[in-house]
Design an enzyme around this catalytic site. Structure first.
Site, mmCIF file in Angstrom:
data_model
loop_
_atom_site.group_PDB
_atom_site.id
_atom_site.type_symbol
_atom_site.label_atom_id
_atom_site.label_comp_id
_atom_site.label_asym_id
_atom_site.label_seq_id
_atom_site.Cartn_x
_atom_site.Cartn_y
_atom_site.Cartn_z
ATOM 1 N N TRP A 134 0.852 -1.183 0.000
ATOM 2 C CA TRP A 134 0.000 0.000 0.000
ATOM 3 C C TRP A 134 0.893 1.240 0.000
ATOM 4 O O TRP A 134 1.838 1.339 0.789
ATOM 5 C CB TRP A 134 -0.897 -0.038 1.230
ATOM 6 C CG TRP A 134 -1.799 1.143 1.426
ATOM 7 C CD1 TRP A 134 -2.674 1.659 0.519
ATOM 8 C CD2 TRP A 134 -1.922 1.936 2.608
ATOM 9 N NE1 TRP A 134 -3.341 2.730 1.067
ATOM 10 C CE2 TRP A 134 -2.903 2.920 2.352
ATOM 11 C CE3 TRP A 134 -1.313 1.907 3.865
ATOM 12 C CZ2 TRP A 134 -3.275 3.873 3.301
ATOM 13 C CZ3 TRP A 134 -1.683 2.848 4.805
ATOM 14 C CH2 TRP A 134 -2.647 3.817 4.522
ATOM 15 N N ASP A 216 -1.244 -5.128 9.323
ATOM 16 C CA ASP A 216 -2.201 -4.184 8.748
ATOM 17 C C ASP A 216 -3.453 -4.970 8.381
ATOM 18 O O ASP A 216 -3.440 -5.797 7.470
ATOM 19 C CB ASP A 216 -1.592 -3.515 7.512
ATOM 20 C CG ASP A 216 -2.452 -2.361 7.008
ATOM 21 O OD1 ASP A 216 -3.584 -2.197 7.497
ATOM 22 O OD2 ASP A 216 -2.000 -1.615 6.118
ATOM 23 N N LYS A 252 -13.746 -0.484 5.211
ATOM 24 C CA LYS A 252 -14.285 -1.401 4.219
ATOM 25 C C LYS A 252 -15.438 -2.225 4.769
ATOM 26 O O LYS A 252 -16.519 -2.264 4.186
ATOM 27 C CB LYS A 252 -13.175 -2.335 3.707
ATOM 28 C CG LYS A 252 -11.946 -1.627 3.143
ATOM 29 C CD LYS A 252 -12.268 -0.764 1.958
ATOM 30 C CE LYS A 252 -11.029 -0.277 1.243
ATOM 31 N NZ LYS A 252 -10.147 0.593 2.036
#
Length: 411
Positions: A134, A216, A252
């Site tokens: 990311w 993460d 999300k």
């Protein structure tokens, strides 16, 4: 008139994903497609507010409350529920009071707090990120003044899968007092996850080299549709006795993108050190955002702490995950039926929101210029931006790019 104080400020490079969205919004072409933005879309291409979230918000709005500051570490009901969600109700770490939760500004805020703590308190200066990763991982640690930001191999372009051998070799070469960022599930951007057996090998190296693990965790439940399955890696490391940080995001799986709702879950070997760790985190939070916002945390807490709402949320998360998997299968089948050169099995083998297509920079540019299809230059696409209405157009465009602009290998 005196010269501006800001006259020597250089223009910063654009942030790719936001620049991509801006170009898409300015594009007037009727069949344009935005495959870049990392947010869930319905089959109509629209953002989704989860019904269970709407219900929770109505309840919150009708509940008499004030707007006093939350504690520095956040809403207790949210923090406790978030920890149970990732660690599991039967977690030994929870039972032994070896965990702490700190409400942060999304997953990004969690990672920034980790970086600040590791640099200022533990005096770490080296962090390993996957290649690729990311885009914000490197930037966050750079701005936390880490001097050594290194990569470990992850993506194997030949088989479009995990380069486990390269990953283990690079982590074996890491010096002690290094941080390693691991993607807990649905690796961003590749969508390639280790198997349980491979996670064991990765944990073996992290343990032997005394690497500090930061997980993460942005997609729990949203990746496979199964909350427990998506928490496998985190729970495995915790059960093995690792001390670690887990950056939880609810953007999300709750659709709370603009509420910036995150939880930093801290797991230690003993309960005795938690108060010290928390006290230092409080000082760091005080200097960055002082107190977290209330709304997103209350929404999550309201849902997770109510049995019927929790069941409803799980069903809605699975619906989102299932739609993504259906779009993967549909796109794969249509590429195969089209006879598009290359192997496309990776589309259905990868997991989660993103697909690392294997398209190269020239092919991505061709798709944008000729077809008004927008994606990151590395070829990552948001699979839920594929719909039953645009999939044929996208597949035709990809076929043209692959046939006429060269091979599909990504370096």
């Amino acid at each position: 008139m005196a010269a501006s104080f800001f006259q020597d400020v250089e223009m910063a490079p654009p942030i790719e994903v936001f620049q991509l969205t801006r170009r898409y919004n300015e594009d007037t072409f009727p069949q344009k497609v935005n495959l870049g933005v990392g947010a869930y879309r319905t089959d109509d291409g629209k953002p989704l507010v989860l019904p269970v979230v709407k219900t929770a918000e109505v309840a919150i709005a009708s509940d008499t409350q004030n707007h006093e500051y939350l504690p520095i570490v956040g809403l207790p009901a949210f923090r406790e529920a978030a920890k149970k969600l990732i660690l599991g109700e039967d977690s030994r770490a929870l039972a032994e009071n070896r965990t702490e939760g700190i409400q942060c500004l999304g997953g990004t805020g969690c990672i920034r707090l980790c970086a600040e703590f590791l640099k200022k308190i533990l005096k770490y200066d080296t962090v390993y990120v996957s290649k690729p990763t990311w885009g914000n991982h490197r930037t966050i640690f750079k701005h936390a003044n880490f001097s050594n930001i290194k990569e470990y191999r992850y993506w194997n372009p030949k088989n479009r899968g995990l380069d486990l051998e390269g990953m283990l070799e690079d982590l074996n070469g890491a010096p002690e007092k290094s941080v390693v960022i691991l993607h807990a599930v649905a690796h961003n951007p590749t969508g390639v996850d280790p198997t349980p057996e491979q996670w064991k090998e990765i944990a073996d190296v992290c343990e032997a080299k005394k690497l500090f693990v930061l997980m993460d965790n942005a997609y729990q439940g949203f990746a496979s549709g199964d909350l427990d399955r998506d928490a496998y890696a985190v729970r495995y490391f915790v059960e093995r006795g690792f001390e670690l940080f887990i950056a939880q995001s609810f953007s999300k799986n709750f659709g709370l993108y603009n509420e910036r709702t995150g939880n930093l879950c801290i797991v230690t070997k003993t309960p005795e050190v938690l108060s010290q760790v928390r006290s230092q985190c409080e000082i760091l939070v005080r200097t960055m955002w002082s107190n977290p916002p209330n709304h997103g945390g209350r929404v999550v807490a309201t849902v997770l702490n109510n049995k019927s709402s929790y069941a409803e949320w799980k069903a809605q998360v699975k619906t989102m995950a299932d739609r993504i998997q259906q779009m993967r299968q549909l796109m794969y089948e249509k590429l195969r039926a089209k006879g598009t050169p290359g192997t496309w099995d990776h589309i259905i083998k990868q997991i989660g929101m993103f697909c690392y297509t294997g398209l190269n920079v020239d092919q991505v540019a061709h798709l944008q210029k000729q077809y008004h299809i927008y994606m990151l230059k590395e070829g990552r696409i948001n699979m839920c931006a594929i719909t039953s209405k645009n999939v044929d157009y996208v597949v035709d465009a990809i076929n043209d790019a692959v046939v006429n602009i060269g091979n599909t290998q990504v370096s």
